[in-house]
Motif scaffolding. Sequence first.
Motif, PDB file in Angstrom:
ATOM      1  N   VAL A 127     -60.510  22.818   8.493  1.00 40.75           N
ATOM      2  CA  VAL A 127     -61.703  21.985   8.314  1.00 40.75           C
ATOM      3  C   VAL A 127     -61.374  20.493   8.261  1.00 40.75           C
ATOM      4  O   VAL A 127     -61.960  19.696   8.984  1.00 40.75           O
ATOM      5  N   LEU A 128     -60.416  20.110   7.409  1.00 40.05           N
ATOM      6  CA  LEU A 128     -60.117  18.686   7.240  1.00 40.05           C
ATOM      7  C   LEU A 128     -59.635  17.995   8.513  1.00 40.05           C
ATOM      8  O   LEU A 128     -60.049  16.869   8.800  1.00 40.05           O
ATOM      9  N   PRO A 129     -58.758  18.639   9.323  1.00 42.84           N
ATOM     10  CA  PRO A 129     -58.366  17.974  10.573  1.00 42.84           C
ATOM     11  C   PRO A 129     -59.556  17.671  11.488  1.00 42.84           C
ATOM     12  O   PRO A 129     -59.618  16.595  12.115  1.00 42.84           O
ATOM     13  N   GLN A 130     -60.504  18.605  11.574  1.00 38.70           N
ATOM     14  CA  GLN A 130     -61.695  18.365  12.403  1.00 38.70           C
ATOM     15  C   GLN A 130     -62.580  17.291  11.786  1.00 38.70           C
ATOM     16  O   GLN A 130     -63.145  16.442  12.490  1.00 38.70           O
ATOM     17  N   ALA A 131     -62.685  17.317  10.445  1.00 40.30           N
ATOM     18  CA  ALA A 131     -63.508  16.315   9.766  1.00 40.30           C
ATOM     19  C   ALA A 131     -62.938  14.914   9.968  1.00 40.30           C
ATOM     20  O   ALA A 131     -63.673  13.970  10.261  1.00 40.30           O
ATOM     21  N   PHE A 132     -61.610  14.772   9.852  1.00 40.68           N
ATOM     22  CA  PHE A 132     -60.992  13.455  10.009  1.00 40.68           C
ATOM     23  C   PHE A 132     -61.103  12.946  11.439  1.00 40.68           C
ATOM     24  O   PHE A 132     -61.191  11.739  11.666  1.00 40.68           O
ATOM     25  N   ARG A 133     -61.104  13.849  12.381  1.00 39.55           N
ATOM     26  CA  ARG A 133     -61.283  13.437  13.775  1.00 39.55           C
ATOM     27  C   ARG A 133     -62.647  12.771  13.958  1.00 39.55           C
ATOM     28  O   ARG A 133     -62.771  11.752  14.647  1.00 39.55           O
ATOM     29  N   MET A 134     -63.657  13.320  13.328  1.00 43.93           N
ATOM     30  CA  MET A 134     -64.995  12.738  13.414  1.00 43.93           C
ATOM     31  C   MET A 134     -65.134  11.494  12.539  1.00 43.93           C
ATOM     32  O   MET A 134     -65.918  10.597  12.817  1.00 43.93           O
ATOM     33  N   MET A 135     -64.361  11.447  11.455  1.00 51.97           N
ATOM     34  CA  MET A 135     -64.467  10.341  10.506  1.00 51.97           C
ATOM     35  C   MET A 135     -63.678   9.109  10.921  1.00 51.97           C
ATOM     36  O   MET A 135     -63.892   8.028  10.366  1.00 51.97           O
ATOM     37  N   SER A 195     -63.138  -3.214  17.885  1.00 50.12           N
ATOM     38  CA  SER A 195     -62.946  -2.683  19.240  1.00 50.12           C
ATOM     39  C   SER A 195     -62.229  -1.342  19.193  1.00 50.12           C
ATOM     40  O   SER A 195     -62.573  -0.407  19.927  1.00 50.12           O
ATOM     41  N   ALA A 196     -61.223  -1.238  18.301  1.00 47.73           N
ATOM     42  CA  ALA A 196     -60.506   0.032  18.152  1.00 47.73           C
ATOM     43  C   ALA A 196     -61.442   1.121  17.649  1.00 47.73           C
ATOM     44  O   ALA A 196     -61.388   2.275  18.115  1.00 47.73           O
ATOM     45  N   ALA A 197     -62.325   0.779  16.702  1.00 45.58           N
ATOM     46  CA  ALA A 197     -63.280   1.756  16.172  1.00 45.58           C
ATOM     47  C   ALA A 197     -64.240   2.217  17.262  1.00 45.58           C
ATOM     48  O   ALA A 197     -64.538   3.418  17.377  1.00 45.58           O
ATOM     49  N   SER A 198     -64.714   1.293  18.089  1.00 46.11           N
ATOM     50  CA  SER A 198     -65.633   1.647  19.181  1.00 46.11           C
ATOM     51  C   SER A 198     -64.954   2.548  20.196  1.00 46.11           C
ATOM     52  O   SER A 198     -65.544   3.519  20.682  1.00 46.11           O
ATOM     53  N   LEU A 199     -63.691   2.237  20.508  1.00 48.02           N
ATOM     54  CA  LEU A 199     -62.936   3.055  21.463  1.00 48.02           C
ATOM     55  C   LEU A 199     -62.739   4.464  20.929  1.00 48.02           C
ATOM     56  O   LEU A 199     -62.935   5.453  21.652  1.00 48.02           O
ATOM     57  N   LEU A 200     -62.365   4.569  19.657  1.00 46.33           N
ATOM     58  CA  LEU A 200     -62.172   5.889  19.052  1.00 46.33           C
ATOM     59  C   LEU A 200     -63.473   6.678  19.000  1.00 46.33           C
ATOM     60  O   LEU A 200     -63.477   7.887  19.222  1.00 46.33           O
ATOM     61  N   GLU A 201     -64.572   5.977  18.719  1.00 47.16           N
ATOM     62  CA  GLU A 201     -65.870   6.647  18.658  1.00 47.16           C
ATOM     63  C   GLU A 201     -66.245   7.205  20.032  1.00 47.16           C
ATOM     64  O   GLU A 201     -66.745   8.329  20.133  1.00 47.16           O
ATOM     65  N   ARG A 202     -65.989   6.432  21.085  1.00 46.02           N
ATOM     66  CA  ARG A 202     -66.296   6.914  22.437  1.00 46.02           C
ATOM     67  C   ARG A 202     -65.430   8.115  22.786  1.00 46.02           C
ATOM     68  O   ARG A 202     -65.919   9.089  23.373  1.00 46.02           O
ATOM     69  N   ARG A 203     -64.168   8.064  22.436  1.00 44.99           N
ATOM     70  CA  ARG A 203     -63.256   9.176  22.742  1.00 44.99           C
ATOM     71  C   ARG A 203     -63.625  10.422  21.952  1.00 44.99           C
ATOM     72  O   ARG A 203     -63.537  11.547  22.447  1.00 44.99           O
ATOM     73  N   THR A 204     -64.019  10.216  20.679  1.00 42.00           N
ATOM     74  CA  THR A 204     -64.438  11.340  19.851  1.00 42.00           C
ATOM     75  C   THR A 204     -65.670  12.010  20.420  1.00 42.00           C
ATOM     76  O   THR A 204     -65.773  13.234  20.518  1.00 42.00           O
ATOM     77  N   THR A 205     -66.640  11.190  20.831  1.00 41.20           N
ATOM     78  CA  THR A 205     -67.879  11.714  21.423  1.00 41.20           C
ATOM     79  C   THR A 205     -67.576  12.439  22.715  1.00 41.20           C
ATOM     80  O   THR A 205     -68.121  13.520  22.999  1.00 41.20           O
ATOM     81  N   TYR A 206     -66.672  11.860  23.520  1.00 41.15           N
ATOM     82  CA  TYR A 206     -66.296  12.501  24.796  1.00 41.15           C
ATOM     83  C   TYR A 206     -65.621  13.836  24.554  1.00 41.15           C
ATOM     84  O   TYR A 206     -65.853  14.811  25.240  1.00 41.15           O
ATOM     85  N   GLY A 207     -64.793  13.871  23.479  1.00 36.57           N
ATOM     86  CA  GLY A 207     -64.092  15.115  23.169  1.00 36.57           C
ATOM     87  C   GLY A 207     -65.026  16.234  22.790  1.00 36.57           C
ATOM     88  O   GLY A 207     -64.758  17.404  23.023  1.00 36.57           O
ATOM     89  N   LYS A 208     -66.170  15.879  22.193  1.00 33.70           N
ATOM     90  CA  LYS A 208     -67.157  16.908  21.823  1.00 33.70           C
ATOM     91  C   LYS A 208     -67.787  17.506  23.065  1.00 33.70           C
ATOM     92  O   LYS A 208     -68.241  18.635  23.048  1.00 33.70           O
TER      93      LYS A 208
END
Length: 208
Positions: A127-135, A195-208
């Motif tokens: 659970v925590l690894p998936q949660a941190f990926r989104m967080m 910028s790093a946060a925006s990039l990670l957010e886009r990658r996280t969304t893409y991964g979903k």
Amino acid sequence: MPTFIKAIGVTVRISAASLFFATIIGIIFGLFKLSNIKPLIFIANAYISIIRGTPLLVQILFIYFGIPMVMGFRWNLMSAGIVIMTINAGAYMTELVRGGIEAVDKGQMEAARSLGLSYPKAMAQVVLPQAFRMMLPSIINQFIVTLKDTSLLSVIGMRELVQNTKIIVANNMEAFTMYAIVGIYYWVIITALSSAASLLERRTTYGK
């Protein structure tokens, strides 16, 4: 320039160390909030309520001046800065962790338990690894907030960016130039992190 570079190092070190320890606090109190044990829920809610309901400046003055007066000790400035910012950021990280865990499909925990994992192992390994990926984007945003909030540590004499600028201005009386420079330093650092946060957010969304 050398004093500004040193002050940037102090600011970043305090912010990074605070976020690391605040994440640990966030995990502990986040799990408290999600538990079915009422005393733990009460402790977590009380901690969050106190920290989020009082100004950071008051927390700085209370922890740095108030507690040592009662307990009979003196703070090291760096240690005090890290402790203060950790306690403050920990309350916000608690809510981030709680939200991240709740965002993970409940079926993940059920599947892990059905495979024979205990609750702690299922939480830590599934659970925590998936949660941190989104967080992760939100954690970077919290780092940005903490980094900006370190400017308030100037009231206790911490030589971070703002206090360093105050000392320089007291010597050369060039307030306009010096405060413009420190503003640019903050802007560059925070823009890079955003910028790093925006990039990670886009990658996280893409991964979903």
